[in-house]
Every structure is written in structure tokens, then in C-alpha cells.
Design a protein around this motif. Structure first.
Motif, PDB file in Angstrom:
ATOM      1  N   ALA A   1      84.504   1.699  28.592  1.00  0.00           N
ATOM      2  CA  ALA A   1      84.026   1.783  29.971  1.00  0.00           C
ATOM      3  C   ALA A   1      82.527   2.039  29.944  1.00  0.00           C
ATOM      4  O   ALA A   1      82.075   3.010  29.325  1.00  0.00           O
ATOM      5  CB  ALA A   1      84.745   2.900  30.715  1.00  0.00           C
ATOM      6  N   LEU A   2      81.771   1.166  30.573  1.00  0.00           N
ATOM      7  CA  LEU A   2      80.323   1.318  30.667  1.00  0.00           C
ATOM      8  C   LEU A   2      80.003   1.820  32.069  1.00  0.00           C
ATOM      9  O   LEU A   2      80.356   1.190  33.067  1.00  0.00           O
ATOM     10  CB  LEU A   2      79.623  -0.016  30.399  1.00  0.00           C
ATOM     11  CG  LEU A   2      79.969  -0.678  29.064  1.00  0.00           C
ATOM     12  CD1 LEU A   2      79.259  -2.024  28.937  1.00  0.00           C
ATOM     13  CD2 LEU A   2      79.627   0.224  27.897  1.00  0.00           C
TER      14      LEU A   2
ATOM     15  N   HIS B   1      80.397   0.336  35.702  1.00  0.00           N
ATOM     16  CA  HIS B   1      79.683  -0.942  35.732  1.00  0.00           C
ATOM     17  C   HIS B   1      80.522  -2.057  35.110  1.00  0.00           C
ATOM     18  O   HIS B   1      80.548  -3.174  35.599  1.00  0.00           O
ATOM     19  CB  HIS B   1      78.357  -0.755  34.991  1.00  0.00           C
ATOM     20  CG  HIS B   1      77.592  -1.999  34.708  1.00  0.00           C
ATOM     21  ND1 HIS B   1      77.081  -2.790  35.706  1.00  0.00           N
ATOM     22  CD2 HIS B   1      77.257  -2.599  33.544  1.00  0.00           C
ATOM     23  CE1 HIS B   1      76.456  -3.823  35.163  1.00  0.00           C
ATOM     24  NE2 HIS B   1      76.550  -3.720  33.858  1.00  0.00           N
ATOM     25  N   GLN B   2      81.203  -1.725  34.021  1.00  0.00           N
ATOM     26  CA  GLN B   2      82.000  -2.720  33.303  1.00  0.00           C
ATOM     27  C   GLN B   2      83.132  -2.003  32.585  1.00  0.00           C
ATOM     28  O   GLN B   2      82.934  -0.937  32.005  1.00  0.00           O
ATOM     29  CB  GLN B   2      81.099  -3.440  32.291  1.00  0.00           C
ATOM     30  CG  GLN B   2      81.571  -4.785  31.900  1.00  0.00           C
ATOM     31  CD  GLN B   2      80.526  -5.516  31.053  1.00  0.00           C
ATOM     32  OE1 GLN B   2      79.467  -4.986  30.695  1.00  0.00           O
ATOM     33  NE2 GLN B   2      80.812  -6.735  30.718  1.00  0.00           N
TER      34      GLN B   2
ATOM     35  N   VAL C   1      83.911   5.989  26.619  1.00  0.00           N
ATOM     36  CA  VAL C   1      83.034   5.929  27.787  1.00  0.00           C
ATOM     37  C   VAL C   1      81.587   6.034  27.333  1.00  0.00           C
ATOM     38  O   VAL C   1      81.231   6.931  26.568  1.00  0.00           O
ATOM     39  CB  VAL C   1      83.360   7.061  28.782  1.00  0.00           C
ATOM     40  CG1 VAL C   1      82.426   7.010  29.991  1.00  0.00           C
ATOM     41  CG2 VAL C   1      84.821   6.998  29.215  1.00  0.00           C
ATOM     42  N   LYS C   2      80.763   5.127  27.825  1.00  0.00           N
ATOM     43  CA  LYS C   2      79.329   5.158  27.556  1.00  0.00           C
ATOM     44  C   LYS C   2      78.609   5.182  28.898  1.00  0.00           C
ATOM     45  O   LYS C   2      78.761   4.265  29.705  1.00  0.00           O
ATOM     46  CB  LYS C   2      78.877   3.943  26.733  1.00  0.00           C
ATOM     47  CG  LYS C   2      79.431   3.928  25.322  1.00  0.00           C
ATOM     48  CD  LYS C   2      78.937   5.126  24.555  1.00  0.00           C
ATOM     49  CE  LYS C   2      79.481   5.188  23.151  1.00  0.00           C
ATOM     50  NZ  LYS C   2      79.199   6.469  22.512  1.00  0.00           N
TER      51      LYS C   2
ATOM     52  N   ALA D   1      72.120  -2.181  25.944  1.00  0.00           N
ATOM     53  CA  ALA D   1      73.061  -3.023  26.700  1.00  0.00           C
ATOM     54  C   ALA D   1      74.090  -2.169  27.440  1.00  0.00           C
ATOM     55  O   ALA D   1      75.286  -2.404  27.369  1.00  0.00           O
ATOM     56  CB  ALA D   1      73.732  -4.049  25.790  1.00  0.00           C
ATOM     57  N   ASP D   2      73.617  -1.166  28.156  1.00  0.00           N
ATOM     58  CA  ASP D   2      74.457  -0.247  28.940  1.00  0.00           C
ATOM     59  C   ASP D   2      75.443   0.533  28.082  1.00  0.00           C
ATOM     60  O   ASP D   2      76.476   0.986  28.559  1.00  0.00           O
ATOM     61  CB  ASP D   2      75.196  -0.989  30.056  1.00  0.00           C
ATOM     62  CG  ASP D   2      74.253  -1.622  31.065  1.00  0.00           C
ATOM     63  OD1 ASP D   2      73.136  -1.100  31.244  1.00  0.00           O
ATOM     64  OD2 ASP D   2      74.629  -2.631  31.677  1.00  0.00           O
ATOM     65  N   GLY D   3      75.160   0.697  26.805  1.00  0.00           N
ATOM     66  CA  GLY D   3      76.010   1.456  25.896  1.00  0.00           C
ATOM     67  C   GLY D   3      76.875   0.600  24.996  1.00  0.00           C
ATOM     68  O   GLY D   3      77.460   1.088  24.031  1.00  0.00           O
TER      69      GLY D   3
END
Length: 125
Positions: free
Chosen positions: A99-100, A115-116, A51-52, A61-63
Motif C-alpha cells: 500500500a502506497l 494512493h495505490q 505500507v509505505k 516512486a512513492d515508496g
């Protein structure tokens, strides 16, 4: 910063459970590292979920950029130790998911949103 990360992990756990996943372990650690979430999918796959959690307008880039080759190798080694410690999962198909989570701060504690979700984000070489 750890508080924000914990909130992101909790958001992913809720998201997975809503899709009928079984949470096998959270923050499982060994000498090699830590697995954020280990979950069993309704399709019969054991997923090691990294998880980021990031704020909007982040630099990586969102982690996603934080899951570089070195981090992948660490996760693979940690997952191998998890499977050795939990032989009941040894024969299950496994994969590495990422998991972002986006965190929007607010005066009342903030909001977390998955988010993604990237299934099979990387493979074992």
C-alpha cells in the motif's frame, strides 16, 4: 518520521475495513522483522500488507522502490514465522500486497491518502 508512518498504516486499515477486510494483526514482529498489517480479504486470501507512506515529490516512486529484493526476502521470512505462530491461517492462500500512501502535511496534522494498492506485489521464489 514514525508518526507519519503510523498515520499511513491507520489510513490503510480504514481503507481495508471499508472494503470488508478483517484486520488480523498490526505491527506483528519477530526476530526476522515486522509485518505492518496482516489482513484477511473478503475473497478468502490472507494478505501481508507492507505500507509505505511518503510526502509528495519523493525520491523513491512513492515508496515502491523501497520494496527491493532484500526487503521482499525479509517480509517472506517474517510471514513464514507469522504462519508458524498462528497455525489457524496456515492453510489459507497468502499473498504480499503493498500500500502506497501519500501524506500531505498541514498545520492541523496532515492528510493521508491511499494512493495505490498493489495486490500480489511480489511472489515467493
Amino acid at each position: 518520521m514514525r508518526r507519519i508512518g503510523n498515520g499511513g498504516e491507520e489510513a490503510v486499515v480504514r481503507w481495508l475495513r471499508a472494503q470488508q477486510w478483517q484486520i488480523v494483526a498490526r505491527n506483528w514482529g519477530c526476530r526476522r522483522g515486522e509485518l505492518d498489517i496482516v489482513a484477511y480479504s473478503p475473497g478468502g486470501v490472507l494478505a501481508f500488507v507492507e505500507v509505505k507512506t511518503r510526502r509528495p515529490q519523493n525520491w523513491d516512486a512513492d515508496g515502491l522502490e523501497a520494496i527491493a529484493h532484500r526487503k521482499q526476502q525479509k517480509l517472506i521470512g517474517t510471514a513464514q514465522e507469522f504462519l508458524q505462530a498462528h497455525p489457524q491461517w496456515h492453510d489459507s492462500p497468502c499473498r504480499f500486497d503493498v500500500a502506497l500512501v501519500l501524506y500531505q502535511p498541514s498545520p492541523v496534522g496532515g492528510c493521508y491518502r491511499v494512493h495505490q494498492y498493489l495486490e500480489d506485489a511480489f511472489t515467493v521464489e
